[in-house]
Design a protein around this motif. Structure first.
Motif, short mmCIF file in Angstrom:
data_model
loop_
_atom_site.label_atom_id
_atom_site.label_comp_id
_atom_site.label_asym_id
_atom_site.label_seq_id
_atom_site.Cartn_x
_atom_site.Cartn_y
_atom_site.Cartn_z
N ILE A 283 7.97 -0.92 4.83
CA ILE A 283 9.24 -0.46 5.40
C ILE A 283 10.37 -1.04 4.56
N SER A 284 11.17 -0.18 3.97
CA SER A 284 12.27 -0.63 3.12
C SER A 284 13.47 -1.02 3.97
N HIS A 285 13.30 -2.10 4.70
CA HIS A 285 14.36 -2.58 5.60
C HIS A 285 14.08 -4.05 5.89
N SER A 286 15.07 -4.72 6.49
CA SER A 286 14.88 -6.13 6.83
C SER A 286 14.52 -6.31 8.30
N TYR A 287 14.47 -5.22 9.06
CA TYR A 287 13.96 -5.26 10.43
C TYR A 287 13.43 -3.87 10.77
N CYS A 288 12.74 -3.76 11.90
CA CYS A 288 12.11 -2.50 12.27
C CYS A 288 13.10 -1.58 12.97
N MET B 178 0.85 -1.18 0.00
CA MET B 178 0.00 0.00 0.00
C MET B 178 0.89 1.24 0.00
N ASN B 179 1.02 1.86 -1.13
CA ASN B 179 1.96 2.96 -1.30
C ASN B 179 1.30 4.33 -1.22
N SER B 180 0.01 4.38 -1.00
CA SER B 180 -0.66 5.67 -0.83
C SER B 180 -0.83 5.95 0.65
N SER B 181 -1.30 7.15 0.96
CA SER B 181 -1.46 7.53 2.36
C SER B 181 -2.47 6.60 3.02
N THR B 182 -2.20 6.24 4.23
CA THR B 182 -3.08 5.33 4.97
C THR B 182 -3.16 5.78 6.42
N MET B 183 -4.30 5.49 7.03
CA MET B 183 -4.44 5.77 8.45
C MET B 183 -3.61 4.75 9.22
N TYR B 184 -3.64 4.91 10.52
CA TYR B 184 -2.84 4.05 11.40
C TYR B 184 -2.89 2.59 10.95
N PRO B 185 -1.79 2.04 10.45
CA PRO B 185 -1.81 0.68 9.88
C PRO B 185 -1.70 -0.38 10.97
N SER B 186 -2.52 -1.42 10.86
CA SER B 186 -2.42 -2.53 11.81
C SER B 186 -1.31 -3.50 11.41
N THR B 187 -0.95 -3.48 10.12
CA THR B 187 0.07 -4.39 9.61
C THR B 187 1.07 -3.63 8.77
N LEU B 188 2.33 -3.96 8.94
CA LEU B 188 3.40 -3.40 8.14
C LEU B 188 4.07 -4.51 7.33
N PHE B 189 4.82 -4.11 6.31
CA PHE B 189 5.52 -5.09 5.47
C PHE B 189 6.99 -4.70 5.36
N LEU B 190 7.86 -5.63 5.73
CA LEU B 190 9.30 -5.43 5.61
C LEU B 190 9.74 -5.99 4.27
N THR B 191 10.47 -5.20 3.50
CA THR B 191 10.85 -5.63 2.15
C THR B 191 12.09 -6.51 2.13
N GLY C 38 7.17 -11.03 4.92
CA GLY C 38 7.51 -9.68 5.34
C GLY C 38 6.45 -9.02 6.21
N GLU C 39 5.28 -9.64 6.33
CA GLU C 39 4.20 -9.04 7.10
C GLU C 39 4.51 -9.07 8.59
N ILE C 40 4.25 -7.97 9.27
CA ILE C 40 4.48 -7.87 10.71
C ILE C 40 3.46 -6.93 11.32
N ASN C 41 2.91 -7.31 12.45
CA ASN C 41 1.96 -6.47 13.16
C ASN C 41 2.63 -5.17 13.58
N PHE C 42 1.88 -4.08 13.56
CA PHE C 42 2.45 -2.76 13.87
C PHE C 42 3.05 -2.73 15.28
N ASP C 43 2.32 -3.22 16.27
CA ASP C 43 2.82 -3.22 17.64
C ASP C 43 4.02 -4.16 17.78
N THR C 44 3.99 -5.29 17.07
CA THR C 44 5.13 -6.21 17.10
C THR C 44 6.37 -5.55 16.51
N CYS C 45 6.16 -4.75 15.47
CA CYS C 45 7.27 -4.02 14.86
C CYS C 45 7.88 -3.04 15.86
N LEU C 46 7.03 -2.35 16.62
CA LEU C 46 7.53 -1.41 17.62
C LEU C 46 8.26 -2.14 18.74
N PHE C 47 7.77 -3.32 19.12
CA PHE C 47 8.46 -4.12 20.13
C PHE C 47 9.83 -4.54 19.62
#
Length: 318
Positions: free
Chosen positions: A173-178, A1-14, A89-98
């Protein structure tokens, strides 16, 4: 999802942008390094904790470093290998912050342990007669608490500063970790506070530790050069060499990763990502070799364990 989005529940690491087609090949050496780091650091912790003669300040700090290395590489490599090999690459937003918190927390703890080890070597070489009276059990316990509490307190606001945003440019997220700045970059808002606070934490932890560690070794070498015995010179250099190697390796990769992420716009993104991965994975991999090979007490104990295991196996073979 490359357009603007509200608070995402899921992120993707490339993973590693630009090298997606060969990520599965890059994963092989990363996996080997991870396994070596797990085995090597576990052996060091086991040897030190099970050998009463190694319950000295230097070895206590070394066991803390090895345990931290196990947690550090385990916080990134399993997910990284999932991305490289299976495109998970899928990761939960809160898990990414952890993950972001614990990655920077363990690097902060490692930096603090290296500072404690440098202080230990300074006292051992410059004030050998007062070594046991200075580095008491009480001081070691207090140092251990401070080493853990400092990054925990300083890094606690980072996830909170990110969660206050509700609008994001993308959930990729253009990275391999958060990594902190990698997450901050996807926010569609003014992130000046996040960037400034991130700089403050880096300079207060890694910058201050780097200065104090360098100062301690300058004082050590200054004291050693005033000693008349060449044998003493050699012994002091031999004692400090492993610490200096780890110190240079950790902060060299860390400094490059930090500067390139903020100012290296002309550096290809895959170069930055690979070096960032190595910054977190290479020290845990090499520390067992640096300390295990250079520290005679640990080396002898490991050899004894291997020999005794071989004898036990030969006696139980039919």
């Amino acid at each position: 999802m490359n357009s603007s989005t509200m608070y995402p529940s899921t992120l993707f690491l490339t993973g590693i942008p630009g090298l997606e087609t060969i990520q599965h090949l890059i994963a092989a050496p990363f996996c080997f390094m991870y396994l070596f780091a797990l085995i090597g650091n576990t052996v060091i912790v086991t040897v030190i904790t099970s050998t009463s003669s190694l319950h000295e300040p230097m070895f206590i700090f070394l066991s803390m470093l090895a345990l931290t290395d196990v947690f550090l590489c385990s916080s990134i490599v399993p997910k990284m290998l999932g991305i490289f090999w299976f495109n998970f690459g899928e990761i939960n937003f809160d898990t990414c912050l952890f993950q972001m918190f614990f990655i920077h927390f363990f690097t902060g703890v490692e930096s603090g342990i290296l500072l404690a080890m440098a202080f230990d070597r300074y006292v051992a070489i410059c004030n050998p007669l007062r070594y046991t009276s200075i580095l008491t059990t009480n001081l070691i316990v207090k140092a251990g608490i401070m080493i853990v509490m400092r990054p925990a307190v300083l890094l606690a606001p980072c996830p909170l500063l990110i969660k206050r945003f509700s609008l994001y440019k993308t959930n990729v997220i253009s990275h391999s970790y958060c990594e902190h700045m990698a997450v901050v970059k996807i926010v569609q808002a003014d992130t000046t506070i996040n960037s400034v606070y991130g700089l403050f934490v880096v300079f207060f932890v890694s910058g201050l530790d780097m200065f104090l560690i360098s100062l301690s070794y300058v004082m050590i070498f200054r004291a050693v050069f005033h000693l008349p015995s060449k044998e003493t010179h050699f012994k002091a250099f031999n004692t400090c060499t492993p610490h200096i190697c780890v110190f240079i390796m950790l902060y060299m990769f860390g400094l490059f990763s930090f500067l390139s992420h903020r100012y290296g716009k002309n550096i290809p993104s895959y170069v930055h990502i690979i070096l960032s991965d190595l910054y977190l994975l290479l020290p845990p991999t090499l520390n067992p070799m640096v300390y295990g090979m250079k520290t005679k007490q640990i080396r002898d104990k490991v050899v004894m364990l291997i020999v005794s295991q071989k004898r036990f196996n030969s006696m139980n073979c039919p």
